[in-house]
Design a protein around this motif. Structure first.
Motif, PDB file in Angstrom:
ATOM      1  N   VAL A 115       0.847  -1.189   0.000  1.00 26.54           N
ATOM      2  CA  VAL A 115       0.000   0.000   0.000  1.00 26.54           C
ATOM      3  C   VAL A 115       0.887   1.246   0.000  1.00 26.54           C
ATOM      4  CG1 VAL A 115      -1.926  -1.131   1.180  1.00 26.54           C
ATOM      5  CG2 VAL A 115      -0.151   0.023   2.524  1.00 26.54           C
ATOM      6  N   ASP A 116       0.289   2.363  -0.358  1.00 23.92           N
ATOM      7  CA  ASP A 116       1.003   3.628  -0.254  1.00 23.92           C
ATOM      8  C   ASP A 116       0.701   4.282   1.096  1.00 23.92           C
ATOM      9  OD1 ASP A 116      -1.507   4.840  -0.467  1.00 23.92           O
ATOM     10  OD2 ASP A 116      -1.248   5.363  -2.586  1.00 23.92           O
ATOM     11  N   ALA A 117       1.220   5.467   1.313  1.00 24.43           N
ATOM     12  CA  ALA A 117       1.069   6.123   2.606  1.00 24.43           C
ATOM     13  C   ALA A 117      -0.380   6.445   2.935  1.00 24.43           C
ATOM     14  CB  ALA A 117       1.901   7.403   2.639  1.00 24.43           C
ATOM     15  N   GLU A 118      -1.236   6.504   1.914  1.00 22.99           N
ATOM     16  CA  GLU A 118      -2.651   6.807   2.133  1.00 22.99           C
ATOM     17  C   GLU A 118      -3.499   5.552   2.298  1.00 22.99           C
ATOM     18  OE1 GLU A 118      -0.843   8.572  -0.399  1.00 22.99           O
ATOM     19  OE2 GLU A 118      -0.536   9.963   1.257  1.00 22.99           O
ATOM     20  N   GLY A 119      -2.856   4.375   2.289  1.00 22.39           N
ATOM     21  CA  GLY A 119      -3.605   3.143   2.468  1.00 22.39           C
ATOM     22  C   GLY A 119      -4.277   2.628   1.215  1.00 22.39           C
ATOM     23  N   ALA A 120      -3.830   3.118   0.052  1.00 20.38           N
ATOM     24  CA  ALA A 120      -4.355   2.648  -1.236  1.00 20.38           C
ATOM     25  C   ALA A 120      -3.373   1.666  -1.852  1.00 20.38           C
ATOM     26  CB  ALA A 120      -4.579   3.837  -2.176  1.00 20.38           C
ATOM     27  N   PRO A 121      -3.830   0.823  -2.795  1.00 15.10           N
ATOM     28  CA  PRO A 121      -2.900  -0.084  -3.465  1.00 15.10           C
ATOM     29  C   PRO A 121      -1.749   0.685  -4.095  1.00 15.10           C
ATOM     30  CG  PRO A 121      -5.159  -0.642  -4.015  1.00 15.10           C
ATOM     31  CD  PRO A 121      -5.210   0.660  -3.272  1.00 15.10           C
ATOM     32  N   ALA A 122      -0.533   0.216  -3.880  1.00 14.78           N
ATOM     33  CA  ALA A 122       0.649   0.896  -4.407  1.00 14.78           C
ATOM     34  C   ALA A 122       0.893   0.505  -5.858  1.00 14.78           C
ATOM     35  CB  ALA A 122       1.869   0.539  -3.567  1.00 14.78           C
ATOM     36  N   GLU A 123       1.658   1.354  -6.528  1.00 13.24           N
ATOM     37  CA  GLU A 123       2.122   1.033  -7.881  1.00 13.24           C
ATOM     38  C   GLU A 123       3.487   0.385  -7.800  1.00 13.24           C
ATOM     39  OE1 GLU A 123       2.104   4.707 -10.009  1.00 13.24           O
ATOM     40  OE2 GLU A 123      -0.030   4.568 -10.495  1.00 13.24           O
ATOM     41  N   ASP A 124       3.786  -0.464  -8.787  1.00 11.83           N
ATOM     42  CA  ASP A 124       5.132  -1.043  -8.838  1.00 11.83           C
ATOM     43  C   ASP A 124       6.097   0.001  -9.413  1.00 11.83           C
ATOM     44  OD1 ASP A 124       5.093  -1.070 -11.653  1.00 11.83           O
ATOM     45  OD2 ASP A 124       4.385  -3.134 -11.739  1.00 11.83           O
ATOM     46  N   PRO A 125       7.415  -0.258  -9.404  1.00 13.04           N
ATOM     47  CA  PRO A 125       8.369   0.760  -9.845  1.00 13.04           C
ATOM     48  C   PRO A 125       8.171   1.241 -11.275  1.00 13.04           C
ATOM     49  CG  PRO A 125       9.492  -0.942  -8.602  1.00 13.04           C
ATOM     50  CD  PRO A 125       8.087  -1.428  -8.839  1.00 13.04           C
ATOM     51  N   SER A 126       7.496   0.472 -12.113  1.00 13.74           N
ATOM     52  CA  SER A 126       7.273   0.885 -13.500  1.00 13.74           C
ATOM     53  C   SER A 126       6.109   1.863 -13.624  1.00 13.74           C
ATOM     54  CB  SER A 126       7.000  -0.339 -14.377  1.00 13.74           C
ATOM     55  OG  SER A 126       5.753  -0.919 -14.044  1.00 13.74           O
ATOM     56  N   GLY A 127       5.400   2.111 -12.498  1.00 11.45           N
ATOM     57  CA  GLY A 127       4.271   3.032 -12.533  1.00 11.45           C
ATOM     58  C   GLY A 127       2.946   2.353 -12.755  1.00 11.45           C
ATOM     59  N   HIS A 128       2.954   1.018 -12.815  1.00 13.69           N
ATOM     60  CA  HIS A 128       1.714   0.271 -12.988  1.00 13.69           C
ATOM     61  C   HIS A 128       1.233  -0.247 -11.637  1.00 13.69           C
ATOM     62  CE1 HIS A 128       3.644   0.031 -17.002  1.00 13.69           C
ATOM     63  NE2 HIS A 128       2.405   0.195 -17.416  1.00 13.69           N
ATOM     64  N   ALA A 129      -0.053  -0.473 -11.563  1.00 11.26           N
ATOM     65  CA  ALA A 129      -0.611  -1.008 -10.325  1.00 11.26           C
ATOM     66  C   ALA A 129      -0.073  -2.400 -10.082  1.00 11.26           C
ATOM     67  CB  ALA A 129      -2.141  -1.041 -10.412  1.00 11.26           C
ATOM     68  N   GLU A 130       0.070  -2.746  -8.832  1.00 13.19           N
ATOM     69  CA  GLU A 130       0.436  -4.107  -8.473  1.00 13.19           C
ATOM     70  C   GLU A 130      -0.578  -5.071  -9.087  1.00 13.19           C
ATOM     71  OE1 GLU A 130       2.479  -5.493  -5.451  1.00 13.19           O
ATOM     72  OE2 GLU A 130       3.810  -3.926  -6.141  1.00 13.19           O
ATOM     73  N   PRO A 131      -0.159  -6.309  -9.401  1.00 15.61           N
ATOM     74  CA  PRO A 131      -1.094  -7.264  -9.983  1.00 15.61           C
ATOM     75  C   PRO A 131      -2.365  -7.381  -9.151  1.00 15.61           C
ATOM     76  CG  PRO A 131       1.129  -8.136 -10.020  1.00 15.61           C
ATOM     77  CD  PRO A 131       1.181  -6.847  -9.243  1.00 15.61           C
ATOM     78  N   GLY A 132      -3.487  -7.133  -9.803  1.00 15.88           N
ATOM     79  CA  GLY A 132      -4.772  -7.232  -9.130  1.00 15.88           C
ATOM     80  C   GLY A 132      -5.164  -6.033  -8.316  1.00 15.88           C
ATOM     81  N   ALA A 133      -4.277  -5.026  -8.219  1.00 12.22           N
ATOM     82  CA  ALA A 133      -4.551  -3.914  -7.315  1.00 12.22           C
ATOM     83  C   ALA A 133      -5.728  -3.068  -7.768  1.00 12.22           C
ATOM     84  CB  ALA A 133      -3.305  -3.036  -7.180  1.00 12.22           C
ATOM     85  N   GLY A 134      -6.031  -3.092  -9.061  1.00 15.85           N
ATOM     86  CA  GLY A 134      -7.133  -2.273  -9.531  1.00 15.85           C
ATOM     87  C   GLY A 134      -8.469  -2.972  -9.505  1.00 15.85           C
ATOM     88  N   THR A 135      -8.489  -4.211  -9.037  1.00 17.95           N
ATOM     89  CA  THR A 135      -9.725  -4.971  -9.053  1.00 17.95           C
ATOM     90  C   THR A 135     -10.583  -4.626  -7.848  1.00 17.95           C
ATOM     91  OG1 THR A 135      -8.809  -6.831  -7.830  1.00 17.95           O
ATOM     92  CG2 THR A 135      -8.560  -6.865 -10.230  1.00 17.95           C
ATOM     93  N   ALA A 136     -11.873  -4.822  -8.011  1.00 12.98           N
ATOM     94  CA  ALA A 136     -12.807  -4.534  -6.929  1.00 12.98           C
ATOM     95  C   ALA A 136     -12.518  -5.358  -5.671  1.00 12.98           C
ATOM     96  CB  ALA A 136     -14.242  -4.748  -7.409  1.00 12.98           C
ATOM     97  N   PRO A 137     -12.187  -6.668  -5.768  1.00 10.95           N
ATOM     98  CA  PRO A 137     -11.926  -7.427  -4.546  1.00 10.95           C
ATOM     99  C   PRO A 137     -10.778  -6.865  -3.717  1.00 10.95           C
ATOM    100  CG  PRO A 137     -12.328  -8.922  -6.360  1.00 10.95           C
ATOM    101  CD  PRO A 137     -12.214  -7.552  -6.964  1.00 10.95           C
TER     102      PRO A 137
END
Length: 220
Positions: A115-137
């Motif tokens: 997670v990031d400092a705000e408690g949201a799913p973090a992005e990987d170093p390439s700037g993309h969301a972690e696998p599955g991080a954008g999914t509703a679950p």
């Protein structure tokens, strides 16, 4: 540049190790590495917490904030096999080991997320969301509400960041839920207690041992 356990992407040279968490009711063998909190042994604060808290809710959703390589989250999962446990941390290396330790100890009721400092799913170093991080679950897993929170919070990030972090995650406690936080007395446990009370989080000292306080926070 000095590395801290709260760096999202530590570049410390790998030095894999194994530690044991032995409590009266469980024994977990955990893989660790450099670049994360207390890689050489399960730290005393974590042990004080795990030996002081009452049993977690048998069902529901449980959270470990600042999970590192997973000792608290995995202890919750072992003690409440019918519950769903989430461990969160900003440190990718630690979260990867938490996932590995869950598999290694055959605990399939626990998930770990970066997670990031705000408690949201973090992005990987390439700037993309972690696998599955954008999914509703996954979004739902991080949003709560949580029936219990156990945490050895990252005190050394500084008071403003710590207060923001705790404000975020304590706000995700379910009504009637309880958080247990372990904090070293000489690192500000009593001032944190006062801050929690002053900011709408009813708090009491649940235990005091070996220079640590365990603070119990209630959500009305």
């Amino acid at each position: 540049m000095a590395q801290h356990y709260f760096d999202p992407d530590p570049d410390a040279t790998h030095r894999p190790a194994t530690v044991d968490l032995v409590l009266a009711d469980l024994h977990l063998r955990l893989d660790t590495d450099r670049g994360m909190f207390s890689p050489d042994k399960v730290d005393l604060g974590t042990r004080v917490l795990l030996e002081s808290v009452p049993a977690p809710p048998a069902h529901g959703r449980l959270l470990d904030v600042g999970c590192g390589y997973g000792p608290i989250a995995l202890a919750m999962a072992a003690r409440a096999p019918e519950a769903s446990v989430v461990g969160v941390d900003v440190n990718r290396r630690a979260v990867e080991l938490g996932r590995r330790n869950g598999r290694k100890n055959h605990l399939d009721n626990v998930d770990f997320y970066v997670v990031d400092a705000e408690g949201a799913p973090a992005e990987d170093p390439s700037g993309h969301a972690e696998p599955g991080a954008g999914t509703a679950p996954v979004a739902a897993a991080l949003a709560g509400p949580f029936d219990a929170i156990w945490s050895n919070p990252p005190i050394r990030i500084g008071k403003p960041a710590l207060h923001a972090l705790l404000g975020t995650w304590l706000g995700r406690l379910a009504p009637g839920g309880t958080a247990h936080l372990v904090v070293q007395k000489n690192l500000g446990a009593d001032s944190l207690h006062r801050w929690l009370e002053a900011n709408g989080h009813p708090t009491e000292r649940a235990a005091s041992r070996a220079g640590f306080r365990v603070l119990r926070v209630h959500r009305p």
